[in-house]
Scaffold this active site. Sequence first.
Site, PDB file in Angstrom:
ATOM      1  N   LYS A 173       1.761   4.638   5.997  1.00  0.00           N
ATOM      2  CA  LYS A 173       2.277   3.466   5.565  1.00  0.00           C
ATOM      3  C   LYS A 173       3.385   2.738   5.958  1.00  0.00           C
ATOM      4  CE  LYS A 173       4.176   4.249   0.947  1.00  0.00           C
ATOM      5  NZ  LYS A 173       5.507   3.838   1.287  1.00  0.00           N
ATOM      6  N   THR A 174       4.522   3.485   6.049  1.00  0.00           N
ATOM      7  CA  THR A 174       5.763   3.083   6.551  1.00  0.00           C
ATOM      8  C   THR A 174       5.693   2.627   8.091  1.00  0.00           C
ATOM      9  OG1 THR A 174       6.843   4.421   4.853  1.00  0.00           O
ATOM     10  CG2 THR A 174       8.257   3.496   6.726  1.00  0.00           C
TER      11      THR A 174
ATOM     12  N   ASP B 194       5.683  -2.919   0.067  1.00  0.00           N
ATOM     13  CA  ASP B 194       5.284  -1.697  -0.114  1.00  0.00           C
ATOM     14  C   ASP B 194       5.204  -1.221  -1.699  1.00  0.00           C
ATOM     15  OD1 ASP B 194       5.326   0.783   0.655  1.00  0.00           O
ATOM     16  OD2 ASP B 194       7.487   1.181   1.034  1.00  0.00           O
ATOM     17  N   GLU B 195       4.528   0.054  -1.548  1.00  0.00           N
ATOM     18  CA  GLU B 195       4.355   0.559  -2.974  1.00  0.00           C
ATOM     19  C   GLU B 195       3.689  -0.820  -4.054  1.00  0.00           C
ATOM     20  OE1 GLU B 195       4.150   3.522  -2.983  1.00  0.00           O
ATOM     21  OE2 GLU B 195       6.085   4.246  -1.936  1.00  0.00           O
TER      22      GLU B 195
ATOM     23  N   GLN C 227      -1.435   6.787  -6.484  1.00  0.00           N
ATOM     24  CA  GLN C 227      -0.039   7.123  -6.739  1.00  0.00           C
ATOM     25  C   GLN C 227       0.635   6.199  -7.798  1.00  0.00           C
ATOM     26  OE1 GLN C 227       2.311   8.847  -3.068  1.00  0.00           O
ATOM     27  NE2 GLN C 227       0.608   7.893  -2.269  1.00  0.00           N
TER      28      GLN C 227
ATOM     29  N   ARG D  90       3.562  16.064  -2.113  1.00  0.00           N
ATOM     30  CA  ARG D  90       4.723  16.327  -1.620  1.00  0.00           C
ATOM     31  C   ARG D  90       4.859  17.245  -0.439  1.00  0.00           C
ATOM     32  NH1 ARG D  90       5.392  11.876  -1.397  1.00  0.00           N
ATOM     33  NH2 ARG D  90       3.138  11.763  -2.479  1.00  0.00           N
TER      34      ARG D  90
END
Length: 721
Positions: free
Chosen positions: A31-32, A217-218, A248, A599
Amino acid sequence: MDLKKLNNNQKAAVEAVDKPILIFAGAGSGKTRVLTYKISYLIKEGIVKPEEILAVTFTNKAAAVMKQRVAALLKNNVQDMNIGTFHSICAKLLRNEIRHLGFTKNYAIYDRSDQISLIKIIMAEINVSKNSVMPKTVRNKISYYKSKLIDPKSALKSVNTIQDKIIIDIYIIYNNSLKENNAVDFDDLLNFPLEIFNNNLRILSKYQKLWKYILVDEYQDTNKAQFLLVKMLAEKHRNICVVGDDDQSIYGWRGADIRNILDFEKDFPECKTFTLENNYRSTNQILQAAQSVVRNNTDRVDKDLLSVNGDGDLIGVIETHDEMEEADAVINALQKEIKMKKRTFNDFSVLYRTNAQSRALEDSFRRSAIPYKIIGGTRFYERKEVKDVLGYLRLIVNLDDTISLRRTINFPPRGIGLKTVDKCFIQSIKDNKKLFDVLNNPEPMKIRGKQGDSLIAFHKLINKYNELLIKLNASELARALVEEVGILKFYKQQDNLEDNDRYDNVLEILNSIDEFMDRKPEASIADFLEEVSLLTDIDEWNTDENYVTMMTVHSSKGLEFPVVFLTGLEDGLFPLSIALNEKEIMEEERRLFYVALTRSQEMVYLLYATDRRRSGSDSWGGLASRFIKEIPENFMENISFSSAMTRKIVNTKTGAIKMKIKRTITTFDDFKVGDLVEHAIFGEGKIRALSGSGENQRVGVAFKDGLKKKLIVKFAKLKKI
């Protein structure tokens, strides 16, 4: 900028610019990369100018990474672009606009400890005992109200208990006190821009014209204020792109609303939706296990993530007796990973659901001399000596800041006690003056002698440096102040190790101001204080240092490690007992478990204890977490572990009889007959026999040239191949 480096879905999401865009980005799906390529694409194609883009995220670290990647793609400096956290963007906006709410631009930002200090003062003033309600509880409840945009008047409508009424009374005084101190809290940073926009459409229009393309973002972590803020800013031009993963969403407890991402298509019906499902981080075993758990939630968008990294190892599941044995199991598995796969300490992260779980782990790591760092402990900028220096700087910038005044007025000690400060406070109310302004005239308060002289000297000192704000840069002013106040001299004169550390920390805060000025030569002390106020635990995490990282699962969001240990996996601990009868809370706990697993890049160990001691109470009979049971068995392997313990009945001095337990060597066998191994001198060989276990394990190896050797595993440094 080469769009060929993107997969088809990523490329399509980057090139879609003519309508609102919703991107569901699964864990590790890039996504980044999509966000940074999209920002670069908008500028390269001339769709908008760099200064017309607003890109917001949730951590300074994420914002810094975004800036670095955009700069690399554009081969240009992007320091002036509007890329930052919600709080930093809003703080910058408020420096220009907060006067419309009756504050000055030099307002202070109160952190959690400042808020609690202010609440304690208020409770003392209105005679509310800590037995009625704890200051921390009041602070958390006020923050909850603010995150939901509930003002005191509206909060009164839902009062159910006497405690609720007390909290709302404090809430009213708290808001008034913040304004008197020319201070805001973190919730105000988000809420005040909305208040300004609602009251002044001209200002809203100015920022709508300034920021013509908005990227978030997020997005699954946005609360009501953040949602309304981006919606208002995008209302006119409809150029908005939000990226997130509903699986998430783990911050409901602090006001985040998963419905913001799930209902985006209702808020922007003309939007186009993309789903990123290629995972570039984890192995397929980890990914499928995580998805098998989160799919038990009903409030989500279905995704089918697939790893590009192959299947990888099975997830290890270790049952232990108690929290001490669990910690031993982590150490042993970690040592095995280092020995067998040549890993370094910074390849590992140990995660837990609650901070209290870290104690047993820390004890075991210390005994084993393994370096570790806890993320979420006392941050550098929260240490007493550092906050004292910052308190002086904050007071110089904002003379209304009574919390900083109370913190610094008698440090280093100058004979001004709490009773003297209380007299000054009463006098300030009587004279209708600021607290600071009564310090230079102690006579009406009948404060004489050394105390009176100290008050006048303190007032003179702060005034002097307030006037120097426009004459000295931040580094010069801070160093001169610390020298004149005598903070370094005070710690140097103390003769203990703790004060030696504090001396070093004061030097370090001065160095950090120097580094800040190197980055931003034109910045002021106020700019430095704002940056420090908005730092988080993760911003101080250094990936270059070689230590094991320990933290809560919440703190791990956005990070990745080759190996992850997830501890405390018992029903009632993870998931928390409060979730067992609450569907929404259980679904968030399940998402938290999903975050924990994803993670990891290569290996996950899941650990639980059958007899854990909880919060100093008697042992807790633990059942394996239901989340482990929701993972299909073919993704996991049970790892047998036992910690050798000797139990002995002993008599205490009082005559009582108790069981004394002593831990000796733990066992966690590394090799088995038939394993192919490599020795630095003898080359490749096959294990033909083994005996013993743990550090005492011996192996018989037949090497390729016919040489046979008996070796002690601890010293042989065999590598499995």
